[in-house]
Design a protein around this motif. Structure first.
Motif, PDB file in Angstrom:
ATOM      1  N   GLY A 470      66.597  45.336  13.491  1.00  0.00           N
ATOM      2  CA  GLY A 470      64.903  44.832  13.479  1.00  0.00           C
ATOM      3  C   GLY A 470      64.051  45.912  12.225  1.00  0.00           C
ATOM      4  O   GLY A 470      64.351  45.700  11.069  1.00  0.00           O
ATOM      5  N   SER A 471      62.812  46.211  13.018  1.00  0.00           N
ATOM      6  CA  SER A 471      61.689  47.220  12.140  1.00  0.00           C
ATOM      7  C   SER A 471      61.402  47.939  12.774  1.00  0.00           C
ATOM      8  O   SER A 471      61.314  48.388  14.114  1.00  0.00           O
ATOM      9  CB  SER A 471      60.131  45.906  12.253  1.00  0.00           C
ATOM     10  OG  SER A 471      60.005  45.456  13.318  1.00  0.00           O
ATOM     11  N   VAL A 472      61.220  49.116  12.240  1.00  0.00           N
ATOM     12  CA  VAL A 472      59.928  49.913  12.579  1.00  0.00           C
ATOM     13  C   VAL A 472      58.623  49.798  11.751  1.00  0.00           C
ATOM     14  O   VAL A 472      58.870  49.583  10.662  1.00  0.00           O
ATOM     15  CB  VAL A 472      60.749  51.735  12.754  1.00  0.00           C
ATOM     16  CG1 VAL A 472      59.634  52.419  13.234  1.00  0.00           C
ATOM     17  CG2 VAL A 472      61.631  51.054  13.263  1.00  0.00           C
ATOM     18  N   GLY A 498      63.357  48.571  19.232  1.00  0.00           N
ATOM     19  CA  GLY A 498      64.982  48.995  19.707  1.00  0.00           C
ATOM     20  C   GLY A 498      65.526  49.458  20.977  1.00  0.00           C
ATOM     21  O   GLY A 498      65.102  48.062  21.690  1.00  0.00           O
ATOM     22  N   ILE A 499      66.444  49.773  21.248  1.00  0.00           N
ATOM     23  CA  ILE A 499      66.612  49.809  22.920  1.00  0.00           C
ATOM     24  C   ILE A 499      65.983  49.513  24.236  1.00  0.00           C
ATOM     25  O   ILE A 499      66.284  49.134  24.938  1.00  0.00           O
ATOM     26  CB  ILE A 499      68.427  50.325  23.353  1.00  0.00           C
ATOM     27  CG1 ILE A 499      67.408  52.293  23.181  1.00  0.00           C
ATOM     28  CG2 ILE A 499      68.680  50.585  22.215  1.00  0.00           C
ATOM     29  CD1 ILE A 499      68.570  53.088  23.666  1.00  0.00           C
ATOM     30  N   GLY A 500      64.392  50.085  23.794  1.00  0.00           N
ATOM     31  CA  GLY A 500      63.089  49.705  25.090  1.00  0.00           C
ATOM     32  C   GLY A 500      63.922  51.322  25.949  1.00  0.00           C
ATOM     33  O   GLY A 500      65.084  51.881  25.605  1.00  0.00           O
ATOM     34  N   ILE A 501      62.929  51.265  27.107  1.00  0.00           N
ATOM     35  CA  ILE A 501      62.924  52.420  27.590  1.00  0.00           C
ATOM     36  C   ILE A 501      62.689  51.726  29.206  1.00  0.00           C
ATOM     37  O   ILE A 501      62.110  50.958  29.089  1.00  0.00           O
ATOM     38  CB  ILE A 501      61.758  53.739  27.712  1.00  0.00           C
ATOM     39  CG1 ILE A 501      62.251  54.352  26.390  1.00  0.00           C
ATOM     40  CG2 ILE A 501      62.294  54.860  29.017  1.00  0.00           C
ATOM     41  CD1 ILE A 501      61.001  55.700  26.070  1.00  0.00           C
ATOM     42  N   LEU A 547      52.772  55.413  26.154  1.00  0.00           N
ATOM     43  CA  LEU A 547      54.082  54.610  25.897  1.00  0.00           C
ATOM     44  C   LEU A 547      53.767  53.134  26.022  1.00  0.00           C
ATOM     45  O   LEU A 547      53.317  53.073  27.322  1.00  0.00           O
ATOM     46  CB  LEU A 547      54.999  55.079  26.049  1.00  0.00           C
ATOM     47  CG  LEU A 547      56.388  54.788  26.537  1.00  0.00           C
ATOM     48  CD1 LEU A 547      56.973  54.175  25.103  1.00  0.00           C
ATOM     49  CD2 LEU A 547      57.588  55.160  27.327  1.00  0.00           C
ATOM     50  N   LYS A 548      54.594  52.491  25.882  1.00  0.00           N
ATOM     51  CA  LYS A 548      54.701  50.617  26.530  1.00  0.00           C
ATOM     52  C   LYS A 548      56.440  50.106  25.514  1.00  0.00           C
ATOM     53  O   LYS A 548      55.808  50.672  24.362  1.00  0.00           O
ATOM     54  CB  LYS A 548      53.486  49.692  25.430  1.00  0.00           C
ATOM     55  CG  LYS A 548      51.795  49.874  26.295  1.00  0.00           C
ATOM     56  CD  LYS A 548      51.714  48.782  25.374  1.00  0.00           C
ATOM     57  CE  LYS A 548      49.834  49.197  25.949  1.00  0.00           C
ATOM     58  NZ  LYS A 548      48.529  48.286  25.057  1.00  0.00           N
ATOM     59  N   SER A 549      56.667  49.598  27.011  1.00  0.00           N
ATOM     60  CA  SER A 549      58.171  49.392  26.225  1.00  0.00           C
ATOM     61  C   SER A 549      58.662  48.578  27.146  1.00  0.00           C
ATOM     62  O   SER A 549      58.535  48.575  28.332  1.00  0.00           O
ATOM     63  CB  SER A 549      58.734  51.328  26.172  1.00  0.00           C
ATOM     64  OG  SER A 549      60.158  50.795  26.076  1.00  0.00           O
ATOM     65  N   THR A 550      59.164  47.361  26.816  1.00  0.00           N
ATOM     66  CA  THR A 550      60.497  46.886  27.619  1.00  0.00           C
ATOM     67  C   THR A 550      61.596  46.969  27.019  1.00  0.00           C
ATOM     68  O   THR A 550      61.839  47.413  26.178  1.00  0.00           O
ATOM     69  CB  THR A 550      60.028  45.367  26.897  1.00  0.00           C
ATOM     70  OG1 THR A 550      58.512  45.144  27.580  1.00  0.00           O
ATOM     71  CG2 THR A 550      60.797  44.795  27.905  1.00  0.00           C
ATOM     72  N   TYR A 551      62.138  47.259  28.759  1.00  0.00           N
ATOM     73  CA  TYR A 551      63.383  47.468  28.142  1.00  0.00           C
ATOM     74  C   TYR A 551      64.556  46.194  27.272  1.00  0.00           C
ATOM     75  O   TYR A 551      64.610  45.686  27.497  1.00  0.00           O
ATOM     76  CB  TYR A 551      64.413  48.125  29.630  1.00  0.00           C
ATOM     77  CG  TYR A 551      66.032  48.417  29.611  1.00  0.00           C
ATOM     78  CD1 TYR A 551      66.349  49.959  28.803  1.00  0.00           C
ATOM     79  CD2 TYR A 551      67.253  47.997  29.682  1.00  0.00           C
ATOM     80  CE1 TYR A 551      67.134  50.155  28.849  1.00  0.00           C
ATOM     81  CE2 TYR A 551      68.424  48.613  29.714  1.00  0.00           C
ATOM     82  CZ  TYR A 551      68.978  49.429  29.148  1.00  0.00           C
ATOM     83  OH  TYR A 551      69.806  50.197  28.788  1.00  0.00           O
ATOM     84  N   GLY A 552      65.143  46.842  26.557  1.00  0.00           N
ATOM     85  CA  GLY A 552      66.115  45.740  25.636  1.00  0.00           C
ATOM     86  C   GLY A 552      65.236  45.337  24.686  1.00  0.00           C
ATOM     87  O   GLY A 552      66.319  44.335  23.769  1.00  0.00           O
ATOM     88  N   ILE A 553      63.762  45.638  24.324  1.00  0.00           N
ATOM     89  CA  ILE A 553      63.072  44.445  23.998  1.00  0.00           C
ATOM     90  C   ILE A 553      62.314  45.730  22.370  1.00  0.00           C
ATOM     91  O   ILE A 553      62.882  45.319  21.255  1.00  0.00           O
ATOM     92  CB  ILE A 553      61.676  43.431  24.146  1.00  0.00           C
ATOM     93  CG1 ILE A 553      62.529  42.573  25.412  1.00  0.00           C
ATOM     94  CG2 ILE A 553      61.101  42.908  22.784  1.00  0.00           C
ATOM     95  CD1 ILE A 553      61.908  42.023  26.260  1.00  0.00           C
ATOM     96  N   GLY A 554      62.378  46.463  23.098  1.00  0.00           N
ATOM     97  CA  GLY A 554      61.608  47.905  21.803  1.00  0.00           C
ATOM     98  C   GLY A 554      60.612  48.533  22.758  1.00  0.00           C
ATOM     99  O   GLY A 554      59.400  47.864  24.148  1.00  0.00           O
ATOM    100  N   SER A 555      59.939  48.998  21.835  1.00  0.00           N
ATOM    101  CA  SER A 555      58.635  50.103  22.722  1.00  0.00           C
ATOM    102  C   SER A 555      58.171  50.427  21.394  1.00  0.00           C
ATOM    103  O   SER A 555      58.202  50.107  20.271  1.00  0.00           O
ATOM    104  CB  SER A 555      59.587  51.751  22.705  1.00  0.00           C
ATOM    105  OG  SER A 555      60.425  51.147  23.635  1.00  0.00           O
ATOM    106  N   GLU A 556      56.486  50.830  22.025  1.00  0.00           N
ATOM    107  CA  GLU A 556      55.532  51.185  21.372  1.00  0.00           C
ATOM    108  C   GLU A 556      54.624  52.400  21.511  1.00  0.00           C
ATOM    109  O   GLU A 556      54.578  52.734  22.479  1.00  0.00           O
ATOM    110  CB  GLU A 556      54.407  50.300  21.127  1.00  0.00           C
ATOM    111  CG  GLU A 556      53.221  50.164  20.244  1.00  0.00           C
ATOM    112  CD  GLU A 556      52.147  49.948  20.588  1.00  0.00           C
ATOM    113  OE1 GLU A 556      51.380  49.565  19.774  1.00  0.00           O
ATOM    114  OE2 GLU A 556      52.376  49.074  20.954  1.00  0.00           O
TER     115      GLU A 556
END
Length: 722
Positions: A470-472, A498-501, A547-556
């Motif tokens: 994917g992307s960063v 990425g993997i998310g948190i 932090l904003k993060s969805t597990y399995g989708i990605g993080s910001e």
């Protein structure tokens, strides 16, 4: 009485004169009275008549005055606030005034000939009878207190004073209502008992001193703390107490510094005075917190001194324990700082050789596999350096010793440089690494460039670590700060696919040495310090990491920081000057034949520095010294142009060696540059304070060494050494 006697005498005189005149009249029948004698006789009669009229007027005036006096006496007698009674020997009321009748709550006429004892309560009747008997027996004033029982069953207290009259047959009694006074006395007595009970049961020692410092009161707690009974304490003076006062440094307190003496001498209150009291015939003592104040009389002089004190022996012991614990903690902190310094030096010293030589090897002619291997070695060493830097940064932030260095920064160059660091790694893993800067973002800002770069490197490095595909994206936007128009609110965001948190782990990842879970640590590695340090650095900038993060989708990961904008605008002239300087730095044409002494005890680092010097300044002459003593001998022997001085060396360290060289008579102000693996706070300042001219940290970056060499070698020393 005198006027009555005079009237009688005048009547006698007039009688005599009248008889004389009658006698003369009888004689006149025999002989004629002369006209002169008749006139005299008439004159005397007129004078006596006038005198009689004057005497009559005086008698009338005297009677009026007597009536006025009687009226005044009657009014005073009746309306006096004190009850007046005249009693006979049997106790009956012969006469009384209006106040007396009001006191007994009856009409005056009904009280005449009634026994006074009838109104006395049974419990005090015996006292009254004894009082009345004494009045008629002893020719002296007698007093007593009795209770009157009135018709409405109301009881009042009265104070009787009695004395025998002149005729010895009557007793003159005064009665004063003292009911309110008795109530006040009772209230005062109860109040005194209550406060005495409080004083006796307070867990606070109370002592009252006289003006001469002697003690006139102490409560039981004071006796317990001092170790003397109440009787033993009373009348003790501060000049001869049987106990001792101890200062906080455990020395005996001088008499003039005793609390009571301080208060008497200064006439001021003493607050929160800590003192030890050593009991008589005892080696132990109690610690007390003492407060005292003077009490002044109406003349402004000290009447007494009030002292109160509470026992703080346990608190004092706790304080001593806390002080010891603090000293141990400070010693541990110093030991930790020393350990971190030594660890930094010991680890960075071999890494200096690894990074330096791998960098040199990668610039030589290597085949594809060799280049790949060297890249891995160099990258591993760089990662290890970053881990060490993170640990040291964390230590400095924890101790509050890390400060921001605000300078003018080209934000566009800084962020592009950060992205370029990871571009190769991202392309290698087929991850789209992008930088988006909004048009509203200012080009130049005032910020600590190193710390801002460190934050962005941590965030992008983490994003790439946990992103497989994917992307960063690093995105920067800006808004005007409402409170101060010179500032912009810069919003930085690092978003990944990425993997998310997991939601339950999103809070703890900002804590030190903690990652989302142990499996993440095993799989991806890391110390768990990156986010914690980044957040703490942002705290120094009045911001925080979110932090904003969805597990399995990605993080910001994102943060907003208010930074001052700069009005600097680059010109073509500035850019050309910059390029010209860079060319001068790397060409080093002025450095041919320069003698450079390298003082370094590590053989690998010595070889690396020599290699770098030969690469940067091919025409220079490099001399070696493995410790400080050899460096001093070399300085005395050779004509040097620059010294590169290691700090930690046997026999003499870099600081000592520099000081000795600068105190030599032949010292010619040649530049001495520190080479050190220590990067703790104050390391650079310490080098400069010891007399060194500049500072290069290990691992040595070629560009940093080039800049320092060019900066100092083009400066000629003022005097030459032989």
């Amino acid at each position: 009485m005198r006027n009555n006697v005079s009237d009688l005498e005048n009547k006698v005189i007039l009688r005599q004169r009248a008889e004389e005149l009658q006698h003369k009249k009888n004689l006149s029948a025999k002989s004629k009275i002369s006209e002169v004698e008749a006139l005299k006789l008439i004159h005397e009669l007129e004078v006596h008549q006038i005198e009689l009229e004057m005497q009559k007027e005086e008698l009338i005036y005297a009677k009026e005055q007597a009536e006025i006096a009687i009226q005044k006496y009657t009014e005073l007698y009746d309306f006096a606030p004190t009850g007046y009674f005249t009693l006979n020997s049997s106790g009956k009321i012969i006469e009384l005034n209006l106040a007396g009748s009001q006191l007994l709550n009856k009409e005056r006429s009904k009280l005449i000939d009634s026994p006074f004892g009838f109104y006395i309560s049974n419990d005090t009747k015996l006292v009254f009878n004894r009082f009345l008997e004494q009045v008629f027996t002893v020719d002296e004033k007698e007093c007593c207190e009795v209770n009157l029982l009135l018709e409405n069953c109301k009881t009042i207290n009265i104070y009787l004073t009695g004395i025998l009259s002149e005729n010895k047959k009557e007793a003159l009694i005064t009665a004063v209502d003292i009911t309110q006074l008795k109530l006040t006395e009772t209230a005062l007595r109860e109040s005194e008992q209550r406060y005495r009970y409080l004083l006796d049961n307070l867990d606070v020692g109370i002592i009252l001193h006289n003006r001469d410092t002697s003690i006139n009161f102490s409560n039981p707690k004071a006796s317990a703390l001092i170790g003397l009974s109440k009787e033993q304490i009373i009348e003790k003076q501060s000049l001869n107490p049987t106990w001792k006062f101890i200062k906080e440094d455990y020395n005996i307190l001088p008499v003039e510094s005793y609390p009571v003496n301080q208060i008497i001498n200064t006439k001021k209150a003493l607050k929160n005075f800590i003192i030890g009291i050593q009991k008589p015939e005892s080696l132990s003592f109690n610690w007390v917190l003492l407060n005292g104040f003077p009490v002044f009389n109406s003349y402004g002089s000290i009447a007494e001194v009030v002292m109160s004190f509470i026992e703080i022996t346990e608190l004092k012991k706790l304080q001593i324990e806390l002080t010891n614990a603090k000293e141990q903690a400070e010693a541990a902190n110093k030991a930790k700082s020393s350990f971190l310094t030594n660890m930094s030096h010991e680890i960075r010293t071999p890494l200096n050789g690894i990074i330096g030589f791998t960098d040199l090897l990668m610039k030589s002619h290597l085949n594809h596999n060799q280049t790949e291997y060297m890249n891995i070695v160099n990258e591993s060493a760089t990662i290890l350096i970053e881990i060490i830097n993170n640990i040291l940064d964390f230590s400095k932030i924890e101790s509050g010793k890390l400060e921001l260095n605000i300078e003018e920064v080209n934000l566009f160059e800084l962020t592009h440089h950060v992205v370029d660091i990871f571009k190769y790694h991202a392309d290698l893993n087929k991850i789209d690494l992008a930088l988006h800067i909004d048009t509203t973002v200012p080009n130049y800002i005032f910020v600590d460039s190193i710390r801002l770069k460190q934050i962005l490197v941590n965030l992008i490095g983490n994003a790439l670590k946990f992103t497989k595909t994917g992307s960063v994206q690093l995105k920067i936007t800006s808004t005007i700060n409402i409170e101060n128009e010179k500032y912009s609110n810069l919003h930085f965001s690092v978003k990944d696919t990425g993997i998310g948190i997991k939601k339950e782990n999103q809070e703890k990842i900002f804590h030190s040495f903690i990652q989302e879970d142990s499996s993440i640590t095993r799989k991806f590695g890391g110390t768990g310090l990156g986010l914690a340090i980044s957040n703490q650095l942002l705290g120094l900038m009045d911001s925080k990491l979110e932090l904003k993060s969805t597990y399995g989708i990605g993080s910001e990961f994102f943060f907003t920081v208010a930074l001052e904008r700069s009005n600097f605008k680059p010109t073509l002239e500035n850019e050309s000057v910059k390029k010209e300087v860079e060319i001068k730095v790397i060409s080093a044409e002025d450095c041919v034949g320069k003698k450079i002494l390298v003082v370094e005890d590590n053989k690998i680092n010595m070889l690396l520095v020599k290699t770098l010097l030969k690469s940067i300044l091919p025409g220079c002459i490099v001399l070696e010294a493995s410790d400080g003593e050899k460096a001093i001998k070399m300085y005395k022997k050779e004509k040097l142009d620059l010294i590169l001085m290691d700090i930690q060396m046997p026999h003499k360290n870099g600081y000592q060696t520099t000081a000795e060289i600068k105190h030599l008579k032949k010292y010619n102000n040649i530049p001495i540059i520190a080479l050190t693996a220590g990067i703790m706070l104050g390391e650079k300042e310490k080098c400069l304070e010891s007399g060194m001219d500049d500072y290069v940290a290990k691992p040595i970056i070629r560009r940093n060494l080039e800049e320092v060499l060019y900066k100092w070698l083009k400066k000629e020393p003022s005097n030459e050494n032989n």
